[in-house]
Motif scaffolding. Sequence first.
Motif, PDB file in Angstrom:
ATOM      1  N   VAL A  85       2.813   7.501 -13.231  1.00 48.60           N
ATOM      2  CA  VAL A  85       1.514   7.700 -13.233  1.00 48.60           C
ATOM      3  C   VAL A  85       0.765   9.189 -12.794  1.00 48.60           C
ATOM      4  CG1 VAL A  85       1.488   5.324 -11.743  1.00 48.60           C
ATOM      5  CG2 VAL A  85       1.930   7.125 -10.480  1.00 48.60           C
ATOM      6  N   ASP A  86       1.375  10.054 -12.338  1.00 48.66           N
ATOM      7  CA  ASP A  86       1.190  11.444 -12.743  1.00 48.66           C
ATOM      8  C   ASP A  86       1.355  12.347 -13.588  1.00 48.66           C
ATOM      9  OD1 ASP A  86       1.552  10.905  -9.546  1.00 48.66           O
ATOM     10  OD2 ASP A  86       2.744  12.149  -8.682  1.00 48.66           O
ATOM     11  N   ARG A 123      -2.797   8.245  -7.556  1.00 48.40           N
ATOM     12  CA  ARG A 123      -2.045   8.347  -6.329  1.00 48.40           C
ATOM     13  C   ARG A 123      -3.266   9.218  -5.111  1.00 48.40           C
ATOM     14  NH1 ARG A 123       3.588   9.568  -5.997  1.00 48.40           N
ATOM     15  NH2 ARG A 123       3.247  11.074  -7.171  1.00 48.40           N
ATOM     16  N   VAL A 167       1.804   1.465  -3.717  1.00 46.66           N
ATOM     17  CA  VAL A 167       1.421   2.219  -4.236  1.00 46.66           C
ATOM     18  C   VAL A 167       0.905   3.551  -4.066  1.00 46.66           C
ATOM     19  CG1 VAL A 167      -1.410   2.177  -4.851  1.00 46.66           C
ATOM     20  CG2 VAL A 167      -0.023  -0.010  -4.375  1.00 46.66           C
ATOM     21  N   LEU A 168       0.650   4.258  -3.081  1.00 41.53           N
ATOM     22  CA  LEU A 168       0.430   5.582  -2.682  1.00 41.53           C
ATOM     23  C   LEU A 168       1.739   6.810  -2.395  1.00 41.53           C
ATOM     24  CD1 LEU A 168      -1.361   5.046   0.557  1.00 41.53           C
ATOM     25  CD2 LEU A 168      -2.069   5.908  -1.632  1.00 41.53           C
ATOM     26  N   GLN A 174     -11.344  16.427  -7.929  1.00 40.58           N
ATOM     27  CA  GLN A 174     -11.311  14.966  -9.121  1.00 40.58           C
ATOM     28  C   GLN A 174      -9.947  15.353 -10.269  1.00 40.58           C
ATOM     29  OE1 GLN A 174     -13.287  13.185  -9.543  1.00 40.58           O
ATOM     30  NE2 GLN A 174     -13.350  11.831 -11.183  1.00 40.58           N
ATOM     31  N   ASN A 175      -8.744  15.636  -9.188  1.00 40.65           N
ATOM     32  CA  ASN A 175      -7.404  16.194  -9.613  1.00 40.65           C
ATOM     33  C   ASN A 175      -6.281  15.889 -10.507  1.00 40.65           C
ATOM     34  OD1 ASN A 175      -6.451  14.271  -8.129  1.00 40.65           O
ATOM     35  ND2 ASN A 175      -5.162  15.699  -6.407  1.00 40.65           N
ATOM     36  N   GLY A 176      -7.194  14.144 -11.362  1.00 37.63           N
ATOM     37  CA  GLY A 176      -6.621  13.885 -12.492  1.00 37.63           C
ATOM     38  C   GLY A 176      -5.051  12.607 -11.486  1.00 37.63           C
ATOM     39  N   PHE A 177      -4.255  12.791 -10.487  1.00 38.70           N
ATOM     40  CA  PHE A 177      -3.702  11.686  -9.570  1.00 38.70           C
ATOM     41  C   PHE A 177      -4.475  10.650  -9.129  1.00 38.70           C
ATOM     42  CE2 PHE A 177      -2.059  16.110  -9.737  1.00 38.70           C
ATOM     43  CZ  PHE A 177      -0.734  16.206 -10.634  1.00 38.70           C
ATOM     44  N   ALA A 227       0.724  -1.334   0.156  1.00 35.57           N
ATOM     45  CA  ALA A 227      -0.583   0.403  -0.637  1.00 35.57           C
ATOM     46  C   ALA A 227       0.960   1.041   0.407  1.00 35.57           C
ATOM     47  CB  ALA A 227      -0.875  -0.029   1.292  1.00 35.57           C
ATOM     48  N   ALA A 256      -0.063  10.919 -15.705  1.00 35.29           N
ATOM     49  CA  ALA A 256      -1.644  10.171 -17.032  1.00 35.29           C
ATOM     50  C   ALA A 256      -2.466  11.321 -16.151  1.00 35.29           C
ATOM     51  CB  ALA A 256      -1.293   8.821 -16.991  1.00 35.29           C
ATOM     52  N   SER A 257      -2.931  12.052 -16.263  1.00 37.74           N
ATOM     53  CA  SER A 257      -3.902  12.808 -15.059  1.00 37.74           C
ATOM     54  C   SER A 257      -4.500  13.454 -16.447  1.00 37.74           C
ATOM     55  CB  SER A 257      -3.570  13.700 -14.762  1.00 37.74           C
ATOM     56  OG  SER A 257      -2.105  15.261 -14.942  1.00 37.74           O
ATOM     57  N   LYS A 317      -8.411  15.137 -15.910  1.00 38.08           N
ATOM     58  CA  LYS A 317      -9.134  15.894 -15.358  1.00 38.08           C
ATOM     59  C   LYS A 317     -10.011  17.241 -15.520  1.00 38.08           C
ATOM     60  CE  LYS A 317      -6.060  18.833 -13.692  1.00 38.08           C
ATOM     61  NZ  LYS A 317      -4.391  20.152 -13.338  1.00 38.08           N
ATOM     62  N   LEU A 318     -10.610  17.739 -14.229  1.00 38.59           N
ATOM     63  CA  LEU A 318     -11.169  18.757 -15.289  1.00 38.59           C
ATOM     64  C   LEU A 318     -10.535  19.684 -15.486  1.00 38.59           C
ATOM     65  CD1 LEU A 318     -14.364  18.174 -13.053  1.00 38.59           C
ATOM     66  CD2 LEU A 318     -14.814  18.165 -15.978  1.00 38.59           C
ATOM     67  N   MET A 331       0.674  -6.422  -2.727  1.00 37.98           N
ATOM     68  CA  MET A 331      -0.871  -6.140  -2.123  1.00 37.98           C
ATOM     69  C   MET A 331      -2.010  -7.563  -2.106  1.00 37.98           C
ATOM     70  SD  MET A 331      -1.689  -2.143  -2.568  1.00 37.98           S
ATOM     71  CE  MET A 331      -3.086  -2.470  -1.553  1.00 37.98           C
ATOM     72  N   PHE A 377      -8.069   4.324  -0.063  1.00 38.63           N
ATOM     73  CA  PHE A 377      -7.285   3.994   1.166  1.00 38.63           C
ATOM     74  C   PHE A 377      -8.031   4.148   2.653  1.00 38.63           C
ATOM     75  CE2 PHE A 377      -3.367   2.733  -1.365  1.00 38.63           C
ATOM     76  CZ  PHE A 377      -3.621   1.361  -1.302  1.00 38.63           C
ATOM     77  N   ARG A 388       5.986   6.720  -8.123  1.00 42.48           N
ATOM     78  CA  ARG A 388       5.296   7.576  -9.571  1.00 42.48           C
ATOM     79  C   ARG A 388       5.658   6.122 -10.953  1.00 42.48           C
ATOM     80  NH1 ARG A 388       7.637  12.302  -7.966  1.00 42.48           N
ATOM     81  NH2 ARG A 388       6.965  13.668  -7.437  1.00 42.48           N
TER      82      ARG A 388
END
Lengths: 99, 631
Positions: free
Chosen positions: A91-92, B608, A21-22, B603-606, A18, A94-95, A98-99, A37, B615, A25
């Motif tokens: 992963v950051d 994580r 995952v958090l 809804q920030n797109g991250f 966990a 690929a956002s 987002k609105l 996990m 969690f 990146r």
Amino acid sequence: MNPVNYLYLAALLFTIGATGVLIRRNAIVVFMCVELMLNACNLAFVAFSRMHGNLDGQIIAFFTMVVAAAEVVVGLAIIVSVFRARHSASVDDASLMKL
Amino acid sequence: MENLIALLVAAPLLGAAVLLCGGRRLDAVGHWIGTALAALSFVFGVILFADMLGKDPEHRTLMQHLFSWIPVEGFQADVAFQLDQLSMTFVLLITGVGSLIHVYSIGYMEHDERRRRFFGYLNLFLAAMLLLVLADNYLLLYVGWEGVGLASYLLIGFWQHKPSAATAAKKAFLVNRVGDMGLSIAIMLMFTTFGTFAFGPVLEATGDTSEGKLTAIGLMLLLAACGKSAQVPLQSWLGDAMEGPTPVSALIHAATMVTAGVYLIVRSADIFNAAPDAQLVVTVVGAVTLLFGAIVGCAKDDIKKALAGSTMSQIGYMVLAAGLGPIGYAFAIMHLVTHGFFKAGLFLGAGSVMHGMNDEVDMRKYGGLRKYMPVTFVTFGLGYLAIIGFPGLSGFFSKDKIIEAAFAKGGTEGWILGGCALLGAAITAFYMTRVMLMTFFGEKRWQPDEHGHEPHPHESPKVMTIPMIVLAFGSVFAGAFFGIGERFVKWLEPVTGFEHGHPPISALTVTLSTVAVMVLGVGLAYVQYGRRPVPVVAPRGSLLTRAARRDLLQDDFNHVVLVRGGEHLTRSLVYVDHTLVDGVVNGTAATMGGLSGRLRRLQNGFARSYAVSMFGGAAVLIAATLLMRAV
């Protein structure tokens, strides 16, 4: 050996997964942490199976493995195609949703 | 014989259909078709009348069931006719005067290129009016009632290129609508009370119905009558209705349609007999209107509007008589018939004067016309003598009886009503003498118009004068024919019932005082308009005169109370709608919008951060589960 020790190990592995995952990146690493996990859960299931003396936990562990295998197939394919398109596995990045 | 009744209505209806659908190829003969069919209807009426006279007075009613109109469970509407003495009187008046006015219109409308259409509308009116008086139930009567309203609207606005005529037509239609609403409510009340609206069952069932319901029905019928018959408070349309061609004013707005309200009240006699409160309101409306119309008639310089005021006032007499109950019904109808003769004659005379005077209507620009239009002068003069109640002529017999019946009402009411009626007779004599003197006597006062054409007053053609002569005969002799030996009362008695009134003063005294106030009215008018020259420009006049010129402020009253009131009402409703209703709706929407704006930030797109919320959520769930377990 006391089966509760297996539960401690499973909890430790789940926490490591966990945390990964958090805080990581790289999508591949995040992915491996998710697997960690899942397997921590499997370990807990099997330990419970042993403690309660029936096979339910072991059967669920098999289901989890099947789901994890399927997930790996889809997940890796997505990661590869995202990397091809954006030259990055972060992963950051690929956002776009987002609105 | 019964089968002729439908033909009475069918003849003018056919005329209207042919003339209105026939197009221009009928232009040359249209007026003859219209007149012939009106006359045919009159012939049918005379045949039915002759047949009726041959029967026993109690068994004269003819019924004709044409077809079932709306047959539904628990609701039966028929197209069926009922011809009794009351309807017969109306049929003869409508078709007789109607035919004469058709003939007159041939001459009057000669130069109008839409003459065919005019005759089509006139025939439509005849058909609707006959339907109104022949129907055997209130629903079919309502059809005729609306039909005459439509015809009246079309004919008032016949010269719709004039804005004043178009507006007048709209005004008449709208004011009538208020009355029509009364009639429709009355019919609905009848249906809920009696389960039917045919005359026979409704009027028979009045005996065992509560007085409150009958009063409500009676008042609604009165509202309907007020609209159609131009009674206070729905009187404001009649004066403006004079924008229509003069034959229309004579036929519809003097002789027939405006008397439909009186017919409605007399036809519903049993309802009113059982509801004394409604009757009292009817008499009050009649008395107020007869004075109102008479006062307005005194101040108008427009010859047709003066006559319109007079019409209003005379119908006030009829309504007053109809409100008196069985002592007055027959006299109301008798005055209605004699009024039909002399008022139609007066209007046709006014039309003839206008015809000779380049359509000038201002009496201040007439004067001395008796030399130029002898036939018009004599026929108009006879109508004049009839309306003021000159002894021996029609109006004398019918009006005198109404005044007598008003006194016979008894008590204080009787004195007040009788006094109003007497006062009305004096004012009638005054304003009619005024019309007569300003038009036919004195110096000639006409001047060239703005194009320099001086009017050349001339007698109208025969096609116009002959109907006037016939009507003048009616004005002179009808009253004596009806009144002597109570012939008319006996004729109507099986339908309307009759009681002899007992006035607190003798009948002779009433007659003498009627003649006396008539002479007084004539004398006053002579002093003011006969001995002194009439100024061409109207003097400013007293406060009352100025108010009367503005129809006693009826339009101002309507404007302030109804138009302004309505505007304020709608404005306040709009305000409530904008602030309260829209406020709630818009407020809810704004709150939701703001809330979702806040939520959107999550809804920030991250990926994580989504994982954190996952969690977190899972942790909360587990904690909650454990907590519940522990408790």
